[in-house]
Design a protein around this motif. Structure first.
Motif, short mmCIF file in Angstrom:
data_model
loop_
_atom_site.label_atom_id
_atom_site.label_comp_id
_atom_site.label_asym_id
_atom_site.label_seq_id
_atom_site.Cartn_x
_atom_site.Cartn_y
_atom_site.Cartn_z
N LEU A 50 -15.11 7.98 20.63
CA LEU A 50 -15.37 7.70 22.05
C LEU A 50 -16.68 6.94 22.15
CD1 LEU A 50 -14.43 11.14 23.66
CD2 LEU A 50 -12.94 9.25 22.95
N CYS A 51 -16.72 5.95 23.01
CA CYS A 51 -17.88 5.06 23.07
C CYS A 51 -18.13 4.67 24.51
CB CYS A 51 -17.59 3.81 22.23
SG CYS A 51 -18.89 2.56 22.22
N GLY A 52 -19.42 4.49 24.86
CA GLY A 52 -19.73 4.03 26.21
C GLY A 52 -21.16 3.57 26.34
N TRP A 53 -21.41 2.80 27.39
CA TRP A 53 -22.75 2.32 27.73
C TRP A 53 -23.10 2.81 29.13
CZ3 TRP A 53 -23.78 -1.46 31.67
CH2 TRP A 53 -25.16 -1.76 31.80
N ASN A 54 -24.38 3.24 29.32
CA ASN A 54 -24.86 3.64 30.63
C ASN A 54 -24.02 4.81 31.15
OD1 ASN A 54 -24.46 2.80 33.87
ND2 ASN A 54 -26.58 2.77 33.20
N VAL A 111 -26.73 7.46 19.01
CA VAL A 111 -27.43 7.19 20.27
C VAL A 111 -28.27 5.94 20.08
CG1 VAL A 111 -29.06 8.04 22.00
CG2 VAL A 111 -27.50 9.65 20.86
N ARG A 112 -28.11 4.98 20.98
CA ARG A 112 -28.83 3.71 20.94
C ARG A 112 -29.67 3.59 22.21
NH1 ARG A 112 -31.63 -0.53 19.17
NH2 ARG A 112 -30.69 -2.59 19.43
N GLY A 113 -30.97 3.30 22.07
CA GLY A 113 -31.83 3.20 23.24
C GLY A 113 -32.98 2.25 23.05
N TYR A 114 -33.72 2.00 24.15
CA TYR A 114 -34.85 1.08 24.16
C TYR A 114 -36.03 1.73 24.88
CZ TYR A 114 -31.47 -2.49 22.77
OH TYR A 114 -30.51 -3.20 22.10
N GLY A 115 -37.23 1.49 24.34
CA GLY A 115 -38.43 2.15 24.84
C GLY A 115 -38.81 1.79 26.25
N THR A 174 -24.62 4.23 24.07
CA THR A 174 -25.66 3.22 24.21
C THR A 174 -26.34 3.39 25.57
OG1 THR A 174 -24.45 1.65 22.82
CG2 THR A 174 -26.17 0.75 24.24
N GLN A 175 -27.65 3.63 25.54
CA GLN A 175 -28.43 3.86 26.76
C GLN A 175 -27.72 4.85 27.69
OE1 GLN A 175 -29.16 -0.51 27.65
NE2 GLN A 175 -31.28 0.19 27.60
N PRO A 176 -27.40 6.04 27.19
CA PRO A 176 -26.65 7.01 28.00
C PRO A 176 -27.41 7.42 29.25
CG PRO A 176 -27.55 8.06 26.04
CD PRO A 176 -27.74 6.59 25.86
N LEU A 177 -26.66 7.60 30.34
CA LEU A 177 -27.23 7.90 31.64
C LEU A 177 -27.13 9.40 31.92
CD1 LEU A 177 -28.46 6.63 34.22
CD2 LEU A 177 -26.13 6.53 35.15
N PHE A 178 -28.28 10.06 31.92
CA PHE A 178 -28.40 11.46 32.31
C PHE A 178 -29.61 11.58 33.22
CE2 PHE A 178 -26.02 11.59 28.33
CZ PHE A 178 -24.99 12.46 28.66
N GLY A 179 -29.81 12.76 33.79
CA GLY A 179 -30.93 12.89 34.72
C GLY A 179 -31.30 14.33 34.97
N GLY A 180 -32.00 14.56 36.07
CA GLY A 180 -32.46 15.88 36.45
C GLY A 180 -33.38 15.75 37.65
N VAL A 229 -26.67 13.47 14.00
CA VAL A 229 -27.02 12.38 14.90
C VAL A 229 -27.63 11.22 14.14
CG1 VAL A 229 -28.42 11.71 16.90
CG2 VAL A 229 -27.46 14.02 16.79
N VAL A 230 -27.23 10.01 14.50
CA VAL A 230 -27.90 8.79 14.06
C VAL A 230 -28.48 8.14 15.31
CG1 VAL A 230 -27.67 6.52 13.00
CG2 VAL A 230 -26.38 8.45 12.08
N ALA A 231 -29.80 7.95 15.33
CA ALA A 231 -30.47 7.39 16.51
C ALA A 231 -31.09 6.04 16.17
CB ALA A 231 -31.54 8.36 17.01
N HIS A 232 -30.85 5.06 16.99
CA HIS A 232 -31.47 3.74 16.89
C HIS A 232 -32.25 3.50 18.18
CE1 HIS A 232 -29.42 2.24 13.25
NE2 HIS A 232 -28.37 2.89 13.70
N PHE A 233 -33.57 3.59 18.13
CA PHE A 233 -34.41 3.33 19.29
C PHE A 233 -35.36 2.17 18.98
CE2 PHE A 233 -33.29 6.59 22.20
CZ PHE A 233 -32.94 7.71 21.45
N ASP A 234 -35.32 1.14 19.81
CA ASP A 234 -36.29 0.05 19.72
C ASP A 234 -37.46 0.37 20.65
OD1 ASP A 234 -34.41 -1.11 18.16
OD2 ASP A 234 -34.29 -3.00 19.28
N ASP A 235 -38.68 0.08 20.23
CA ASP A 235 -39.84 0.32 21.09
C ASP A 235 -39.85 -0.61 22.30
OD1 ASP A 235 -41.01 2.39 19.56
OD2 ASP A 235 -41.80 0.92 18.16
#
Length: 389
Positions: free
Chosen positions: A197-201, A296-300, A230-236, A322-328
């Motif tokens: 399963l895959c998704g963005w935002n 999980v893919r994200g950007y700083g 990719t850049q998953p959307l969660f909140g609080g 988990v494999v995480a790829h975060f760019d600053d």
């Protein structure tokens, strides 16, 4: 539109260590003045609120027909067609596959179920950049993409999108079991034992919840191996440092982020509802260990980066690999306009998909991507694998 975002620099960058991924540092729940307070979210999204609490979308992005319905479809690098998986709800999906000339005889391909972004309120599987991402990935991996057009909020509030994901998975089960009359492309090419399963935002949010809901479904012979977000959307309800730091973000300002959840969540719910804030849900946390592998893919520079890093920590603490790829450097939606970042993300997805297979494909990295791009001189982060506990 994103020039100011692209020129951002961070004096203090965070490493991709486990310790740094957990540092969300929520602020006080009482609202504080922020740089994006002047941004009208309805104007930003080009929404008009109607008296019945539906919205009129005043500006729709271009769409692209499936290749079988496109007079110029032969010039595209893949084949695609649209199928309806729930006639009553009028929900549909786009199936994308490599051309026969690009495949070995008898080859079975992994199956990726993709959920598009758009803050639960906009876009379809036919929206140009959603379609193009799936086309490139189907050709690059190679794999079959089933891109789901779920119902949109606020006309169909959550959990409607999650229910549509359930329907799509049950439809796929029907195709897998019907060896004579099932959807031909799936019957001939799909490896139903290798599903991701895959998704963005918002689509990454749907993928997350769909995976957990699938644990309660009888999906045999389907086998879901993992989730790519990719850049998953969660909140609080509690604000984070990145909420305030990027409150005036040009792509996803804080007021727009709040509006998205206001329109998407069940009536009367706030951002601490488990659809938005899984950290507070014992039922969700109990299921995490059975998710399978997660990317999980994200950007700083993303307004939601703090929650993305906290999500990684939550998964790791609950035994998820988990494999995480975060760019600053990078902002929300950068892959949509920066060709180089899009290529890197697609190659991460390819590596992740092939890592679930006992017979990985040769490494043929994608080096060119047809999209609107802007040049960057920033480097990408290295992958960070976290073994399950």
């Amino acid at each position: 539109m994103a020039t100011a975002q692209e020129n951002r620099t961070h004096a203090n960058t965070e490493s991709d260590s486990l310790e740094s991924l957990g540092g969300v540092e929520p602020l006080q729940q009482d609202e504080q003045p922020h740089a994006g307070a002047h941004i009208n979210p309805y104007e930003h999204m080009k929404f008009q609120l109607n008296p019945d609490n539906t919205i009129t979308r005043l500006s729709e992005l271009p769409t692209l027909a499936a290749s079988v319905d496109d007079p110029l479809g032969d010039t595209r690098g893949i084949l695609s067609k649209d199928v309806t998986f729930n006639k009553e709800k009028k929900t549909w999906a786009r199936i994308l596959r490599p051309k026969p000339s690009d495949l070995e005889p008898g080859e079975r391909l992994p199956l990726v179920i993709y959920f598009h972004g758009g803050g639960f309120t906009t876009f379809t599987a036919g929206t140009v950049f959603c379609n193009n991402l799936c086309e490139r990935a189907a050709r690059l991996v190679p794999c079959i993409f089933v891109s789901v057009s779920y119902r949109l909020a606020p006309e169909h509030r959550l959990p409607a999108a999650y229910e549509d994901a359930d329907d799509a998975l049950m439809w796929l089960k029907e195709q897998a079991l019907d060896t004579e009359n099932g959807e031909p492309w799936l019957r001939e090419l799909a490896d139903f034992s290798r599903i991701l399963l895959c998704g963005w935002n918002s689509g990454a949010n749907v993928a997350f919840h769909a995976r957990l809901r699938a644990l309660d479904l009888d999906l045999g012979p389907l086998k879901i191996l993992g989730v790519m977000m990719t850049q998953p959307l969660f909140g609080g309800m509690e604000r984070t440092q990145s909420d305030y730091k990027y409150a005036d973000d040009q792509m996803l300002p804080l007021t727009v982020n709040d509006l998205i959840w206001e329109l998407a969540l069940p009536v009367g719910a706030n951002r601490d509802h488990e659809y938005c804030n899984p950290w507070g849900s014992p039922g969700i946390i109990q299921k995490l260990r059975n998710m399978g592998k997660v990317l999980v893919r994200g950007y700083g520079g993303d307004i939601t980066i703090d929650r993305q890093r906290a999500l990684v920590e939550l998964l790791v603490k609950n035994g998820v690999q988990v494999v995480a790829h975060f760019d600053d450097i990078g902002f929300h939606g950068i892959d949509l306009i920066d060709s180089r970042r899009a290529v890197a993300t697609l190659n991460y997805l390819k590596d992740f998909i092939n890592s679930t297979s006992s017979k990985p494909k040769p490494n043929r990295p994608l080096t060119h991507c047809h999209s609107h791009s802007r040049s960057h001189s920033q480097s990408h982060s290295s992958p960070v694998p976290y073994p399950s506990k």
